[in-house]
Design an enzyme around this catalytic site. Structure first.
Site, PDB file in Angstrom:
ATOM      1  N   ASP A 342      -0.362  -8.063  12.031  1.00  0.00           N
ATOM      2  CA  ASP A 342      -1.656  -8.176  11.370  1.00  0.00           C
ATOM      3  C   ASP A 342      -2.652  -8.776  12.359  1.00  0.00           C
ATOM      4  O   ASP A 342      -2.256  -9.387  13.363  1.00  0.00           O
ATOM      5  CB  ASP A 342      -1.515  -9.050  10.128  1.00  0.00           C
ATOM      6  CG  ASP A 342      -2.846  -9.311   9.455  1.00  0.00           C
ATOM      7  OD1 ASP A 342      -3.602  -8.356   9.236  1.00  0.00           O
ATOM      8  OD2 ASP A 342      -3.130 -10.488   9.161  1.00  0.00           O
ATOM      9  N   ASP A 548      -0.085 -12.763   7.340  1.00  0.00           N
ATOM     10  CA  ASP A 548      -0.405 -14.062   6.743  1.00  0.00           C
ATOM     11  C   ASP A 548      -1.000 -13.962   5.357  1.00  0.00           C
ATOM     12  O   ASP A 548      -0.984 -14.938   4.617  1.00  0.00           O
ATOM     13  CB  ASP A 548      -1.397 -14.815   7.643  1.00  0.00           C
ATOM     14  CG  ASP A 548      -2.771 -14.182   7.628  1.00  0.00           C
ATOM     15  OD1 ASP A 548      -3.721 -14.830   7.168  1.00  0.00           O
ATOM     16  OD2 ASP A 548      -2.896 -13.023   8.063  1.00  0.00           O
ATOM     17  N   ASP A 552      -0.822  -8.629   3.115  1.00  0.00           N
ATOM     18  CA  ASP A 552       0.309  -8.322   3.988  1.00  0.00           C
ATOM     19  C   ASP A 552       1.647  -8.387   3.261  1.00  0.00           C
ATOM     20  O   ASP A 552       2.667  -7.946   3.798  1.00  0.00           O
ATOM     21  CB  ASP A 552       0.360  -9.306   5.170  1.00  0.00           C
ATOM     22  CG  ASP A 552      -0.882  -9.233   6.038  1.00  0.00           C
ATOM     23  OD1 ASP A 552      -1.327  -8.113   6.316  1.00  0.00           O
ATOM     24  OD2 ASP A 552      -1.396 -10.297   6.426  1.00  0.00           O
TER      25      ASP A 552
END
Length: 671
Positions: A342, A548, A552
Site C-alpha cells: 500500500d 494499514d 486494505d
C-alpha cells in the site's frame, strides 16, 4: 462455501444480526483458553513438586487435573469425530497420554495434553479476534439516514431500507449512509476508510460518495445508487469473512496425513499387542511392549520439531517490533515470493507535510514570509492541508498574525484578513481566474509543475493577487526504498504498488522507491486490491500484502500473508493482518521474512532428527526388546534435542543474521 465479488453479500443489518452467535464464539474461545491455562499451571506445579522429590501423593493429583482440564475438550471433539467415522490426532494423543499414564509415565502424557490444549485455545482466540474485527467494521456504517421526500420534507430512516433512487441529505460532520452520487452541494469527504487517500476529497455535483465515509463542512444531497447489501463497506465485510475462512489452519493435505497416521498408529499398536498373544506370549509382556510402542511412536518430538523454531522466531521478532500472530503465520512468511505494498501510511508516513515553498517573483516575500502569511490565514482551519501548513511554520518558529473574518469554502480554500490585508489560500484551479495579472500565469505554471510531481498545490493570494504556491505531499518513510530493494532481492520479484491514491502521486512515489511503472496500480477500491492480489496468486504467487487502512483489510485477509503497520494502522487492519509492525519500521519486514526462512530450515532439521529417533526406537521395539526406561529416554531425549535446536532463534544474533541476509541479498541483487 465461497463468495465472489459479483455475488451479493448479506445486507449490513443482516450481517449485524448474524454476529450475535459470534459473541458466543468469543465466550467459548475464552473458556477454552482458561482450560488450557489451568492445565499448564497444574502441569508446571506437578513437575516442580516431582523434581524436588516430594511424595507422589502430592503431585499425581495435579497431573490428573492437567489431564482433565486440558484433555476433555480435544477428547470430546475426537469422540464426535469418531461418530462421523473419522479419527484425528487429537484423540490419538489423548489415548497416548492415557496409555503413558497406564504404565507409569504420567508426566509424558500430561505434556502431550498441555501442548495440544494450548494450540487449540490459540486457534480459537485468533478466530474470535477476526470476528470482532468484522463487527468493528460494521460500526463504520451509520444505522440511520435523512431521506428527502418528494415534497422536500425530511424523514429519518434506517439505512437498510434505503433503495436505489432515494435522495438523502448528508449534513456536515455526518457519515454517508449509502453509496451514491452527489446531486448538489459541495464539501470535502474523508474517504480514507474506503480508498486510503490521506486527504479529504472535494465533492460536488456528479461525484461519487461511499457509505461509511465522513462528510466535512458542507452539506450534500446524494442520490442512492446501491442497496445496502451492495455498498463498498458491505463488500469489505463479505470479503474479510470469506478470506478469513479460506485461511483456516487445517488444510486438506494435513487432514489426509493426520487420518493415515492416526489409523496406522492405532493399527500398529493393536498389532504389537495382539500378535504376540496369538503366539502364546504373556498378556503383561505384550501390553508393556504395546505401551512402549505407543510412547516411542507418539509424535511429541515431531510437535516440538515444528513449534520451538517458529515460536522462538515469533518471540525474537516481537522483541524487535514485529508481532507475528501465530506459528502458522511465521511459517507462511518464509514462503512468500511476491509482495504488494500500500502507499499511504505504509510506504509513506500518512501525514501531509509541506515539501515546497515557492514565492513568486516581485511579490516581496521570501519563503518564510510566504509560509507565515499562509499559516496565519490557515490557523483557524481544521483541514489536514491547513494543519500541514501551520505545522511547517511552527517547525521554522515563525511568528503568526491573528486571522480575522475567517471563512472556509469546501473544495476551494479559506479566506481571512491578516494584518488588515485580505488573504486567500486554496486550490489554484478555483482561485486563479485567468486575469491580466502576470503572476496568475506564473502561479499556474508553478502549480502545474508541483502537481505533475505528485504534490498537492496550494495557492496563496494577497489582495486578490497571487504571491506564491505551496507544495504539500505525504512524506516517504526513510527506509522505504531500502525495504523495496530488500524484498525484491529476497523474493526474486519486484513488489507491486496497490493504492487508492491518484495515479500521479502513486507514480511519483513508486519512482522514488524503485517500483517500476508497470507495477503501479492506482485509484483502487478495496475490491480492486483484492482482485490485484488474486491475479498474482493465479500466476502461482504466494503474496505478502503490507497495508494499514480499513480499505486494505480485504487484501490483507485474501493474501497468503498480511502485515499491517502498527501506529498508522486501523483497528480492522491490525486485527485482520497476520503480523503487525509495531513501530512502523518498514525495514523490519524483509528481516522477519528472512527470519521465517531460517525458522523453516530449522523445522526441516528437527523433523529429520525426530524421524530418525522415532523410526529407530520403533524398529528396536518391534524387532528386538526395547526396555521401557530406554524407550522413554530415547523419546524424551529426541524431544529435548529438537527443542533446544529450535530455541537457537531466541538469540538477538539470529535477528542480526536475518537482517544481514536481507542486506546481503540486496547487495547481491545489485540494488
Amino acid at each position: 462455501m465461497s463468495t465472489t465479488l459479483t455475488e451479493r453479500p448479506a445486507p449490513v443489518a443482516a450481517s449485524r444480526d448474524a454476529l450475535a452467535p459470534r459473541r458466543r464464539t468469543r465466550v467459548f474461545a475464552l473458556a477454552e483458553a482458561r482450560w488450557a491455562a489451568a492445565a499448564t499451571v497444574a502441569f508446571l506445579l506437578a513437575l516442580s513438586l516431582q523434581l524436588t522429590g516430594v511424595p507422589a501423593w502430592a503431585w499425581v493429583p495435579l497431573y490428573a487435573v492437567a489431564y482433565v482440564t486440558g484433555g476433555w475438550e480435544p477428547g470430546w471433539a475426537g469422540l464426535q469425530a469418531l461418530r462421523e467415522k473419522t479419527l484425528d490426532v487429537d484423540l490419538l494423543m489423548i489415548v497416548a497420554a492415557l496409555g503413558a499414564a497406564a504404565i507409569g509415565q504420567v508426566m509424558d502424557g500430561a505434556l502431550l495434553i498441555v501442548i495440544f490444549a494450548t494450540s487449540g485455545a490459540l486457534e480459537a482466540l485468533a478466530t474470535a479476534r477476526t470476528q470482532d474485527s468484522v463487527r468493528g467494521l460494521l460500526d463504520l456504517a451509520p444505522t440511520t439516514a435523512t431521506r428527502l421526500r418528494d415534497d422536500g420534507t425530511e424523514e429519518t430512516v434506517d439505512t437498510e431500507v434505503l433503495a436505489v433512487g432515494d435522495t438523502v441529505l448528508i449534513r456536515p460532520g455526518e457519515r454517508v449512509g449509502a453509496d451514491g452520487r452527489v446531486l448538489d452541494g459541495a464539501s470535502e469527504v474523508d474517504q480514507a476508510t474506503v480508498t486510503g487517500e490521506p486527504l479529504p476529497v472535494a465533492k460536488q455535483a456528479g461525484d461519487e460518495v461511499f457509505a461509511g465515509t465522513l462528510n466535512g463542512t458542507g452539506a450534500l444531497r446524494v442520490r442512492v445508487e446501491r442497496d445496502a447489501s451492495d455498498s463498498v463497506i458491505a463488500r469489505i465485510v463479505a470479503m474479510v469473512e470469506e478470506a478469513s475462512e479460506t485461511k483456516a489452519p487445517t488444510q486438506l493435505f494435513i487432514e489426509k496425513v493426520e487420518q493415515r497416521y492416526s489409523l496406522g498408529m492405532v493399527a500398529a499398536t493393536l498389532a504389537v499387542f495382539l500378535v504376540p498373544l496369538a503366539f502364546g506370549a504373556a498378556v503383561t509382556g505384550s501390553l508393556l511392549r504395546a505401551m512402549t510402542f505407543m510412547i516411542v511412536a507418539s509424535p511429541c518430538a515431531v510437535v516440538l520439531a515444528t513449534m520451538p523454531p517458529l515460536l522462538s522466531a515469533i518471540a525474537n521478532a516481537g522483541r524487535h517490533g514485529v508481532l507475528v500472530k501465530s506459528a502458522v503465520v511465521m511459517e507462511r512468511l518464509g514462503q512468500v515470493d511476491s509482495v504488494a505494498l500500500d502507499k499511504t501510511g505504509t510506504l509513506t508516513e500518512g501525514t501531509p507535510r509541506v515539501t515546497d515553498i515557492r514565492p513568486l517573483p516581485g511579490c516581496g516575500l521570501d519563503e518564510d514570509g510566504l509560509l507565515a502569511l499562509a499559516a496565519s490565514a490557515e490557523h483557524p482551519s481544521e483541514h489536514p492541508l491547513a494543519r500541514a501548513v501551520v505545522d511547517a511554520a511552527r517547525e521554522r518558529r515563525l511568528d503568526l498574525s491573528a486571522a480575522e473574518d475567517f471563512r472556509s469554502a469546501p473544495g476551494i480554500g479559506v479566506t481571512a484578513t491578516v494584518d488588515d490585508v485580505p488573504i486567500a489560500v486554496g486550490a489554484p484551479a478555483r482561485l486563479l481566474n485567468g486575469g491580466t495579472d502576470p503572476r496568475s500565469g506564473q502561479a499556474a505554471a508553478v502549480a502545474t509543475e508541483l502537481e505533475d510531481g505528485g504534490r498537492t498545490a496550494v495557492l496563496v493570494e494577497r489582495n486578490g493577487r497571487p504571491v506564491g504556491v505551496l507544495g504539500i505531499a505525504d512524506r516517504l518513510r526513510p527506509d522505504a526504498a531500502r525495504t523495496v530493494a530488500a524484498l525484491t532481492a529476497l523474493t526474486g520479484t519486484a513488489p507491486v504498488l496497490v493504492t487508492g491514491d491518484n495515479p500521479r502521486a502513486a507514480a511519483r512515489l513508486a519512482a522514488e522507491v524503485g517500483i517500476a511503472g508497470d507495477d503501479v496500480h492506482a485509484g483502487l477500491l478495496p475490491q480492486d486490491k483484492v482482485e490485484a492480489v488474486r491475479r498474482l496468486e493465479a500466476r502461482g504467487r504466494r503474496v505478502l500484502v503490507i497495508g494499514d487502512g480499513v480499505n486494505d483489510a480485504p487484501a490483507l485477509a485474501a493474501a497468503h500473508t498480511g502485515i499491517a503497520m502498527g501506529r498508522a494502522g486501523s483497528d480492522l487492519a491490525l486485527e485482520t493482518a497476520d503480523a503487525i509492525v509495531v513501530r512502523d519500521e518498514l525495514a523490519t519486514v524483509p528481516t522477519v521474512v528472512a527470519l521465517s526462512r531460517r525458522a523453516r530450515a530449522l523445522v526441516v532439521q528437527n523433523l529429520v532428527i525426530a524421524s530418525v529417533f522415532i523410526s529407530g526406537l520403533v524398529v528396536w521395539d518391534l524387532v528386538g526388546h526395547l526396555p521401557l526406561p530406554l524407550g522413554v529416554l530415547g523419546h524424551e531425549g529426541s524431544t529435548v534435542i529438537v527443542g533446544l535446536n529450535g530455541l537457537r532463534l531466541l538469540r538477538d544474533a539470529a535477528w542480526l543474521r536475518a537482517a544481514q541476509t536481507g542486506a546481503a541479498a540486496t547487495s547481491g541483487n545489485g540494488a
